[in-house]
Each structure stands twice: as structure tokens, then as C-alpha cells.
Design a protein around this motif. Structure first.
Motif, short mmCIF file in Angstrom:
data_model
loop_
_atom_site.label_atom_id
_atom_site.label_comp_id
_atom_site.label_asym_id
_atom_site.label_seq_id
_atom_site.Cartn_x
_atom_site.Cartn_y
_atom_site.Cartn_z
N ALA A 42 0.83 -1.21 0.00
CA ALA A 42 0.00 0.00 0.00
C ALA A 42 0.86 1.26 0.00
N ASP A 43 1.95 1.24 0.77
CA ASP A 43 2.84 2.41 0.83
C ASP A 43 3.43 2.71 -0.55
N PHE A 44 3.94 1.66 -1.17
CA PHE A 44 4.60 1.87 -2.46
C PHE A 44 3.59 2.30 -3.52
N ALA A 45 2.37 1.74 -3.43
CA ALA A 45 1.32 2.16 -4.37
C ALA A 45 0.97 3.63 -4.16
N LEU A 46 0.89 4.04 -2.90
CA LEU A 46 0.58 5.44 -2.58
C LEU A 46 1.66 6.37 -3.12
N ILE A 47 2.91 6.00 -2.90
CA ILE A 47 4.02 6.84 -3.35
C ILE A 47 3.99 6.98 -4.88
N LYS A 48 3.76 5.86 -5.55
CA LYS A 48 3.70 5.91 -7.02
C LYS A 48 2.53 6.77 -7.50
N GLU A 49 1.40 6.63 -6.79
CA GLU A 49 0.20 7.37 -7.21
C GLU A 49 0.39 8.88 -6.97
N LYS A 50 0.87 9.21 -5.78
CA LYS A 50 0.91 10.63 -5.39
C LYS A 50 2.13 11.36 -5.97
N LEU A 51 3.22 10.62 -6.16
CA LEU A 51 4.47 11.28 -6.56
C LEU A 51 4.87 10.93 -7.99
N GLY A 52 3.99 10.23 -8.71
CA GLY A 52 4.27 9.85 -10.08
C GLY A 52 4.61 11.09 -10.91
N GLY A 53 5.60 10.98 -11.78
CA GLY A 53 5.99 12.13 -12.58
C GLY A 53 7.10 12.94 -11.94
#
Lengths: 124, 386
Positions: B141-152
Motif C-alpha cells: 500500500a505504501d509503495f502504491a501510494l508513493i507511485k500514485e501521489k508522486l508519479g511524474g
């Protein structure tokens, strides 16, 4: 002297009409180092299967159930004062309570040593 | 057994645990050692007096790199720090090279999604990169959140090819020094890259027991050989999750999912030290609308230490009541502290009762047992301070 066992890993031995009750060496080993024992009050009556005492390791608390019905006539205070004794000699010196049975037939219905050993093995 | 009925995952040290006679249990989807033949009590005391080796490979390790600017510059560090600071309330920007911080991922309500360690790359060439260590149960969940929120803005490299081994206790520094010269004087809460033979290792001075110690990130392929090399030292013994829990409880450290969860804020969790001064002034983190008033006025409830007066442990879920018997809180971690030879607990109580020395009562098996609100840690930390 016959010792009988329950599926909850208590043992019962009849001595002079009284049932001496403790937890099996297997139970003591599974629990690990015992750090707390709570014993019932002398004079208290239990029905078979009632919560009778508590034994706790660092990890977890376990109930000790009354293997047969009756009235508590003695408790082994030294194991409450020094819980590590339960790991040292669970089948002997570290008995929990002595109980005056109210129904002798309940003792006979418990597992004998061979039956208990098979039960423990099957649960592995 | 897992919720999904999937087979349990294994760490690279699984065979080592079995060969050492570990009792294995499910933890966060992994088959993990809860104790070795010595048992929780002896393992706990060993760690407090010598050095305990813990397999924490189930935890999530990752590199977070900026993609906004070329790495190896202060600008790159500023970019990756600014990105992660949108999810955590700590000071990342001003971290020195190789310095690590304890922090939390926050949800929009100011609740804690996970606690984690954030480390700035040790070398100037690594500026723009952070090393993250998160909890096993939360890592997906943490890694998914980081990818979602900080993608780009960033790229996240999940280090599934690395084991994490902790060595904790008063003898840990001498043992680690024998493998990595200079370790004994390495700063607390710092990380540096070192070599173990031909194996690239990340050596961090930190831990979860209150003792001095190290966490060592090692390639999976070398993890067992490295662990055995540590275990060869007569002061080192393997320690299971059972003692890990009693050690961190005595040290007053939170266990995520028990003492912290998505409903609790860091202020309620009594970890307000994680807020950076600049971050508090800016209020630029998730859930600031809830957290800033809590910082100013105090929270409604707070995590406190609890010392039961008798010998009976009060376990997680035990109700905390006042002298009149009214419920004022709940125990979130509790058990027996082998170092203290006494029960210890922590839990959340209403603010009016969250004062050191306050008398409360714990409802254990229907009985009201007196306890005192106590300062934490219960056992003093012995971190290396140079």
C-alpha cells in the motif's frame, strides 16, 4: 497412580479423594517461559470446563479450565510467587490446585496418558 | 495461513531459521521465526546484555529518486525531499548526507498510514535519492501510494532483492566493527554504503529495541552467509519476533497497526518529535487541518505508558477505566517486560488522564487492576551518542 488429561492440556491426578490439577509438560513447553499465574480462591466451586486459572508467558495469556467439577480446597501459591516453576516441573511440583470432585465419573471420562499422547501427536 | 489463503512468503533467511530450530509463525504474509529454542525470555535478555540478530527482511526497502532534475546535486536532493514531504510531516530537505529520520506517511485526515525510516544517500553523487524502509504489512500500500501521489516527480525502485538484518544490543558495535571498520564510531541514525567482500551493503546505525545497534541491507544471495558470519561470534544469538515485540515495548516504541493506525494522528501517538519546525510553521502536510490544532491545544487522547501495579500483564484490547469505572481508553500493546521483570503496557487515554503518575485501572478478566501512567521508555535507550 493414574493421571488423566484433557484436550485443553490440563492433567488430573487423584490423591486421597482429591483431584490434583496442573498443566501438561507439552502445554508448558508450548507456552514458553511462564511469567504470571493467577490461581482461584480456596472454597470456590467450578463446573467442568469453567475458567479456573490463568497462565501467561511473555507472548500470550492462556486460560486453565476446570477438567472436572468440584470445589477448590488448596492452591499452589509458590507458582504464583515464582511462575518460572511451571516450566521446571509442570507435571509435579508445579501443580495448580487441589479440588474436591463433585462427580467422580467426570475423572474416568478423561483421556489416559496414551490417549493424550496420541491427541497431542494428532494435533501437530 | 493468510487472509487470502495464499502460501506464505519466505525471506532469504528462511532455511537458516529452520536450521536454528525456530518456531515459525505467520506475520504480515511471511513465514517468520517467533522464537528459537532458547525462548522469548532468554532471547530478550540476551539482546539487552549481548547482541541479538533479527531477520527483518520482510520489511519493505526502496530507493526513491527524483526524475525532475539530474541527480548528484543539491537541487536534486531538494526535489526528492520536496516530493516525499508532501506525504510525511518531517524535515527531509535539511537532512545531511547519510542521515536518517523516523517519520510517518499521513492520510488526508492526519492519520498514520505507516511509520518508516527515510535516509538521504550518503554520497554527493547520490543526491536526489532517498532510502526508505517501511513495514512489511503496509509495504504494498505504501509503495502504491508513493507511485500514485508522486508519479511524474520520482521513480521508486523496490528492493525485493535485498534482505534486512538487524544486530541489536551492547555488543553489536564491536561485532559489526569486526566486519566493517569504522562502524563503532558511526553516528546514530546514519547510513553508509560499505562492502562485505564483494557484496554491496547499506549499513545503518538504528534499531527497534532501544539498544545500540545496526540494520544491514544485504543482497539476498549473501544474506545467509552474512548472517552466519555474525552468528559465529559468541556474543551473537538469533532472536525471534516474540522478543522483538517485548524489546520494543520496553523501549516505548510504537508497533504500527497496534499503537498507530489510520485513525490516530502523530500528536495522539505521542510522536510529535517527528514534526519538522519548518513543516509545522508551513502546515504543508496531509491532515494539517486536524494536526495543527492538536499541536497547539493538545490532542483529545494520547498514547501513554502504563505500569500495572501487580504482576498481571494487561494485553492489547484491555479497557482502561478511571476510579469511578468509566472507560477512558484502551491498551494497544501490553505484556511482560523481561528486563523489568514486571508487566508493561501502552495505550490511549483521554487527555485529562495522560499525565505521568496518574492513577488508572485496567480491566483484566473482569477485575479492575490499578496502574500508573508512566514515562517512556520503560527501559532507558542506550543509543550511541559518540
Amino acid at each position: 497412580m493414574t493421571t488423566r488429561y484433557t484436550k485443553d492440556h490440563e492433567w488430573v491426578r487423584m490423591e486421597g479423594g482429591l483431584a490434583v490439577i496442573g498443566i501438561s509438560p507439552h502445554a508448558a513447553e508450548q507456552l514458553g517461559d511462564v511469567v504470571f499465574v493467577e490461581l482461584p480462591a480456596v472454597g470456590k466451586s467450578f463446573k467442568k470446563g469453567d475458567d479456573m486459572a490463568v497462565v501467561e508467558s511473555v507472548k500470550a495469556a492462556s486460560d486453565v479450565y476446570a477438567p472436572i467439577s468440584g470445589e477448590i480446597v488448596a492452591v499452589n501459591q509458590p507458582i504464583a510467587d515464582e511462575p518460572a516453576k511451571v516450566n521446571e516441573d509442570p507435571a509435579g511440583a508445579a501443580w495448580f490446585v487441589k479440588l474436591k470432585p463433585s462427580n467422580a465419573a467426570e475423572f474416568d471420562a478423561l483421556m489416559d496418558a496414551a490417549g493424550y499422547a496420541a491427541f497431542v501427536e494428532s494435533a501437530r | 495461513m493468510t487472509d487470502a489463503g495464499k502460501p506464505l512468503k519466505r525471506t532469504p533467511l528462511h532455511e537458516l531459521h529452520l536450521s536454528l530450530g525456530a518456531k515459525m509463525v505467520e506475520f504480515a504474509g511471511y513465514d517468520m521465526p517467533v522464537q528459537y529454542p532458547d525462548g522469548v525470555l532468554k532471547e530478550h535478555l540476551w539482546t539487552r546484555t549481548r547482541a541479538g540478530l533479527f531477520d527483518v527482511s520482510h520489511m519493505g526497502q526502496a530507493f526513491l529518486r527524483t526524475t525532475e532534475t539530474a541527480r548528484g546535486t543539491e537541487e536534486a536532493h531538494a526535489a526528492v525531499a520536496a516530493a516525499i514531504e508532501t506525504l510525511v510531516p518531517g524535515e527531509v530537505l535539511k537532512l545531511k548526507r547519510g542521515a536518517m529520520r523516523y517519520s510517518v506517511l499521513l492520510n488526508e485526515q492526519g492519520g498514520v498510514l505507516d511509520d518508516l525510516m527515510i535516509t538521504r544517500a550518503a554520497m554527493g553523487s547520490g543526491d536526489g535519492m532517498l532510502f526508505l524502509v517501511v513495514n512489511a504489512a503496509c509495504k504494498d500500500a505504501d509503495f502504491a501510494l508513493i507511485k500514485e501521489k508522486l508519479g511524474g516527480r520520482v521513480e521508486l525502485e523496490i528492493l525485493a532483492d535485498r534482505a534486512l538484518i538487524a544486530l541489536q544490543g551492547p555488543k553489536a558495535a564491536a561485532v559489526i566493527e569486526s566486519h566493517f571498520p569504522g562502524a563503532a564510531t558511526q553516528a546514530f541514525m546514519s547510513m553508509r554504503p560499505v562492502m562485505w567482500g564483494t557484496s554491496p551493503v547499506l549499513l545503518s546505525r538504528c534499531g527497534y529495541t532501544g539498544e545500540d545497534g545496526f540494520e544491514i541491507s544485504v543482497p539476498n544471495a549473501d544474506a545467509e552467509r552474512f548472517s552466519r558470519a555474525l552468528l559465529d561470534h559468541p556474543d551473537v544469538a538469533p532472536i525471534g519476533l516474540g522478543a522483538r515485540d517485548s524489546l520494543r515495548l520496553e523501549a516505548g516504541l510504537c508497533l504500527y497497526g497496534h499503537d498507530l493506525d489510520p485513525s490516530t494522528s502523530p500528536v495522539e501517538g505521542n510522536i510529535s518529535f517527528i514534526f519538522g519546525k519548518r513543516r509545522k510553521e508551513a502546515g504543508d502536510f496531509p491532515g494539517a487541518a486536524r494536526i495543527l490544532p492538536e499541536l497547539t491545544n493538545g490532542p483529545r487522547r494520547m498514547r501513554v505508558g502504563l505500569k500495572p501495579e501487580g504482576r498481571a500483564p494487561a494485553r492489547e484490547g484491555t479497557e482502561i477505566v478511571d476510579a469511578a469505572g468509566a472507560k477512558i481508553g484502551v491498551v494497544t500493546s501490553g505484556g511482560f517486560g523481561p528486563t523489568l521483570n514486571a508487566p508493561v503496557a501502552m495505550g490511549y487515554v483521554e487527555a485529562a488522564h495522560a499525565k505521568i503518575g496518574a492513577q488508572v485501572f485496567l480491566m483484566v478478566r473482569g477485575k479492575s487492576l490499578p496502574a500508573i501512567v508512566a514515562d517512556m521508555p520503560f527501559v532507558p535507550h542506550t543509543y550511541y551518542r559518540g
